[in-house]
Design a protein around this motif. Structure first.
Motif, PDB file in Angstrom:
ATOM      1  N   LEU A 147       8.240  -4.410   4.826  1.00  0.00           N
ATOM      2  CA  LEU A 147       8.354  -4.041   3.416  1.00  0.00           C
ATOM      3  C   LEU A 147       7.422  -2.883   3.083  1.00  0.00           C
ATOM      4  N   ASP A 148       6.223  -2.914   3.644  1.00  0.00           N
ATOM      5  CA  ASP A 148       5.271  -1.829   3.423  1.00  0.00           C
ATOM      6  C   ASP A 148       5.812  -0.508   3.955  1.00  0.00           C
ATOM      7  N   ALA A 149       6.371  -0.544   5.157  1.00  0.00           N
ATOM      8  CA  ALA A 149       6.922   0.673   5.765  1.00  0.00           C
ATOM      9  C   ALA A 149       8.093   1.201   4.940  1.00  0.00           C
ATOM     10  N   LEU A 150       8.924   0.292   4.442  1.00  0.00           N
ATOM     11  CA  LEU A 150      10.064   0.702   3.612  1.00  0.00           C
ATOM     12  C   LEU A 150       9.587   1.350   2.320  1.00  0.00           C
ATOM     13  N   ALA A 151       8.571   0.749   1.678  1.00  0.00           N
ATOM     14  CA  ALA A 151       8.045   1.307   0.424  1.00  0.00           C
ATOM     15  C   ALA A 151       7.507   2.716   0.626  1.00  0.00           C
ATOM     16  N   ALA A 152       6.727   2.907   1.675  1.00  0.00           N
ATOM     17  CA  ALA A 152       6.146   4.225   1.939  1.00  0.00           C
ATOM     18  C   ALA A 152       7.229   5.254   2.227  1.00  0.00           C
ATOM     19  N   ASP A 153       8.221   4.863   3.024  1.00  0.00           N
ATOM     20  CA  ASP A 153       9.293   5.790   3.382  1.00  0.00           C
ATOM     21  C   ASP A 153      10.116   6.197   2.160  1.00  0.00           C
ATOM     22  N   LEU A 154      10.471   5.232   1.330  1.00  0.00           N
ATOM     23  CA  LEU A 154      11.272   5.539   0.146  1.00  0.00           C
ATOM     24  C   LEU A 154      10.517   6.451  -0.818  1.00  0.00           C
ATOM     25  N   ALA A 155       9.232   6.166  -1.024  1.00  0.00           N
ATOM     26  CA  ALA A 155       8.439   7.001  -1.929  1.00  0.00           C
ATOM     27  C   ALA A 155       8.362   8.436  -1.421  1.00  0.00           C
ATOM     28  N   GLU A 156       8.098   8.579  -0.140  1.00  0.00           N
ATOM     29  CA  GLU A 156       7.952   9.916   0.426  1.00  0.00           C
ATOM     30  C   GLU A 156       9.266  10.687   0.393  1.00  0.00           C
ATOM     31  N   ARG A 157      10.386   9.997   0.557  1.00  0.00           N
ATOM     32  CA  ARG A 157      11.693  10.663   0.460  1.00  0.00           C
ATOM     33  C   ARG A 157      11.941  11.205  -0.947  1.00  0.00           C
ATOM     34  N   LYS A 158      11.333  10.564  -1.920  1.00  0.00           N
ATOM     35  CA  LYS A 158      11.498  10.986  -3.311  1.00  0.00           C
ATOM     36  C   LYS A 158      10.440  12.003  -3.735  1.00  0.00           C
ATOM     37  N   GLY A 159       9.623  12.433  -2.778  1.00  0.00           N
ATOM     38  CA  GLY A 159       8.621  13.445  -3.060  1.00  0.00           C
ATOM     39  C   GLY A 159       7.343  12.907  -3.658  1.00  0.00           C
ATOM     40  N   ALA A 160       7.135  11.585  -3.561  1.00  0.00           N
ATOM     41  CA  ALA A 160       5.942  10.952  -4.127  1.00  0.00           C
ATOM     42  C   ALA A 160       5.026  10.469  -3.013  1.00  0.00           C
ATOM     43  N   ARG A 161       3.781  10.219  -3.372  1.00  0.00           N
ATOM     44  CA  ARG A 161       2.810   9.677  -2.425  1.00  0.00           C
ATOM     45  C   ARG A 161       2.447   8.258  -2.845  1.00  0.00           C
TER      46      ARG A 161
END
Length: 254
Positions: free
Chosen positions: A44-58
């Motif tokens: 879940l942590d990896a998914l959250a980080a990946d989705l945020a970064e795809r949207k241009g967020a950190r």
């Protein structure tokens, strides 16, 4: 523009925070769909980080005061700040609290949700629904002229009317160009009459943590994960919202 230490946001700044908040909620919705039996909190942590970064967020939490992950994932009697782990798989009947934030174009968004994994007990479901209700009772008090303490009083009254208690050690907060800004936003009665009045432009993260048993918590040896002292269930919901002339505007909506 500031009033004391509290930063009042302009319409443009609130618009930017709305963008950050939308990303947070979109990620949380994806995490809720992914939170099934057998899935690890590490995944879940990896998914959250990946989705945020795809949207241009950190992701906002990674490295904050030394926190080692992007997502706080806390299960059952864990209240908040649970550290994701490869060894921690969700099981049917778990209540998992997912707390996530991002930085986008210099502004923060922060929200949390409690997810029922598989089929949970009626008792756990009641706690989840009551905590969600307490959040909205608190948010409803975010109107100009009210005080910050009115939010906590509403949350506490809501929780106690249903036989639950509200955590004291962790509170909500102001938010903007920093993850935590003044004022603190307790989820219980405190400082009435001496605390700040709410004004248009204030942006607050309201986040009740409601326990099935007593309000006391303790921190595990990992120095992050907070658990209920009596080992009973806890639930947590959070939204970032702005005070406007018309009342509260929730910024963490998809």
């Amino acid at each position: 523009m500031a009033r004391g230490e509290i930063q009042l946001k302009t319409r443009d700044q609130i618009a930017r925070m709305r963008e950050a908040g939308r990303i947070v909620q979109e990620v949380l919705l994806s995490l809720q769909r992914a939170a099934e039996p057998g899935v690890t909190t590490w995944e879940l942590d990896a998914l959250a980080a990946d989705l945020a970064e795809r949207k241009g967020a950190r992701p906002a939490f990674k490295g904050y005061l030394g926190f080692p992950a992007s997502l706080c994932a806390s299960i059952n009697h864990e209240v908040v700040h649970g550290i994701p782990s490869r060894q921690r798989a969700l099981a049917a009947g778990d209540l998992v609290k997912l707390d996530f934030g991002v930085v986008f174009k210099g502004y923060y968004g922060d929200a949390a949700v409690t997810v029922a994994v598989g089929g949970v007990s009626a008792e756990a479901q009641r706690l989840l629904e009551a905590t969600r209700r307490c959040l909205h009772e608190g948010l409803a008090r975010m109107r100009p002229g009210n005080r910050v303490s009115d939010i906590g009083a509403a949350v506490q009254s809501c929780a106690e009317s249903k036989g639950y208690s509200v955590v004291r050690e962790f509170v909500g907060h102001g938010i903007g160009t920093a993850l935590h800004e003044p004022p603190q936003v307790p989820n219980f009665r405190s400082g009435a009459g001496s605390d700040p009045r709410l004004e248009p432009g204030m942006v607050l993260a309201v986040e009740p943590m409601v326990n099935q048993g007593g309000w006391q918590t303790r921190t595990l040896p990992d120095k992050w994960t907070a658990v209920t002292a009596d080992g009973k269930l806890s639930a947590h919901f959070e939204h970032t919202a702005a005070v406007t002339e018309e009342g509260p505007e929730i910024l963490t909506l998809a």
